[in-house]
Design an enzyme around this catalytic site. Structure first.
Site, PDB file in Angstrom:
ATOM      1  N   SER A 134       2.412  -1.083   1.670  1.00  0.00           N
ATOM      2  CA  SER A 134       2.293   0.165   0.909  1.00  0.00           C
ATOM      3  C   SER A 134       2.676  -0.123  -0.536  1.00  0.00           C
ATOM      4  O   SER A 134       3.485  -1.033  -0.803  1.00  0.00           O
ATOM      5  CB  SER A 134       3.233   1.236   1.475  1.00  0.00           C
ATOM      6  N   TYR A 147      11.175   3.835   4.629  1.00  0.00           N
ATOM      7  CA  TYR A 147       9.777   3.444   4.511  1.00  0.00           C
ATOM      8  C   TYR A 147       9.612   2.360   3.447  1.00  0.00           C
ATOM      9  O   TYR A 147       8.965   1.322   3.696  1.00  0.00           O
ATOM     10  CB  TYR A 147       8.934   4.666   4.161  1.00  0.00           C
TER      11      TYR A 147
END
Length: 251
Positions: A134, A147
């Site tokens: 990401s 995350y």
């Protein structure tokens, strides 16, 4: 007649029940590959590939599933780690369980999966690994501690595995999406109007806008994954391609 780019290639994709992983698996299948998807969740509809249940937080289940697959497949051409989960919270509000869940699925699960296949990649001396991280691996995000950390771990894991595999002619790269139109993104937004905020930027979360002025589609990410898995990227390894419409400034 043009031969499909992945004709008779064997491709394993995690997180293939929905979102980016589903689209990646569909695209490989459409280009001639024999695809097996792995996911804890069932797929909606009838996907054009086999989908096997697997909990990436369970190392024993990973080992059992991969042992069965190796009895069926004598080679693996492409491995795509696309499974991912998001848990919201900062250093005070994030629970230990949420931290562990993000790490288990986003980093530790791929480690256990790679352990099952790197030996075969080295033996056959060909293949490609593409891991989905990401853009949050590169820039801090308010309220996304677990995350960001887990995706940064995925990037580092990928580069180290790429270094190990390079002498055997096997490539390992990372695709890092930004905001993409998936069920995960929908779950983060209170309503559709919040998509525009992602495009223009959210200063109180220290989140930059998207210069190209649009949210990515799953095909935007799949295009990059298939390129890196293909012979066209035969001299590319240990790289991270950020696919976020310019939200992450280049270095």
């Amino acid at each position: 007649m043009t031969v499909p780019r992945f004709d008779r290639r064997r491709v394993l994709v995690t997180g293939a029940a929905q979102g980016i992983g589903r689209r990646i698996a569909e695209r490989f299948s459409a280009e001639g590959a024999e695809v097996i998807g792995l996911d804890l969740q069932p797929a909606k509809g009838d996907p054009p590939f086999r989908l096997l249940p697997l909990d990436l937080a369970d190392p024993a289940a990973i080992a059992t599933t991969c042992e069965a697959l190796r009895r069926e497949w004598d080679r693996l051409d492409v491995l795509v780690n696309a499974a991912g989960i998001l848990r919201i919270g900062d250093s005070q509000s994030l629970t230990p369980a949420d931290w562990a869940a993000c790490m288990d699925v986003n980093a530790t699960g791929p480690f256990h999966l790679l352990r099952q296949w790197t030996g075969l990649f080295m033996q056959q001396r060909h293949g490609a690994v593409v891991n989905i991280a990401s853009n949050a691996a590169n820039l801090p995000r308010a309220g996304m501690l677990a995350y960001c950390a887990s995706k940064a771990a995925m990037v580092a894991l990928s580069h180290c595995v790429g270094l190990e595999l390079a002498p055997y002619g096997v490539r390992c790269n990372v695709v890092s999406p930004g905001s993409t139109d998936t069920p995960m993104l929908a779950g983060m937004l209170a309503d559709e109007s919040r998509k525009q905020a992602l495009i223009t930027g959210i200063p109180d979360q220290f989140k930059l806008g998207i210069p190209l002025g649009k949210i990515a589609t799953p095909d935007d990410i799949a295009d990059t994954v298939l390129f890196l898995a293909s012979d066209q990227a035969g001299h590319i390894t240990m790289q991270q391609i950020i696919v976020d419409g310019g939200a992450t400034p280049g270095t």
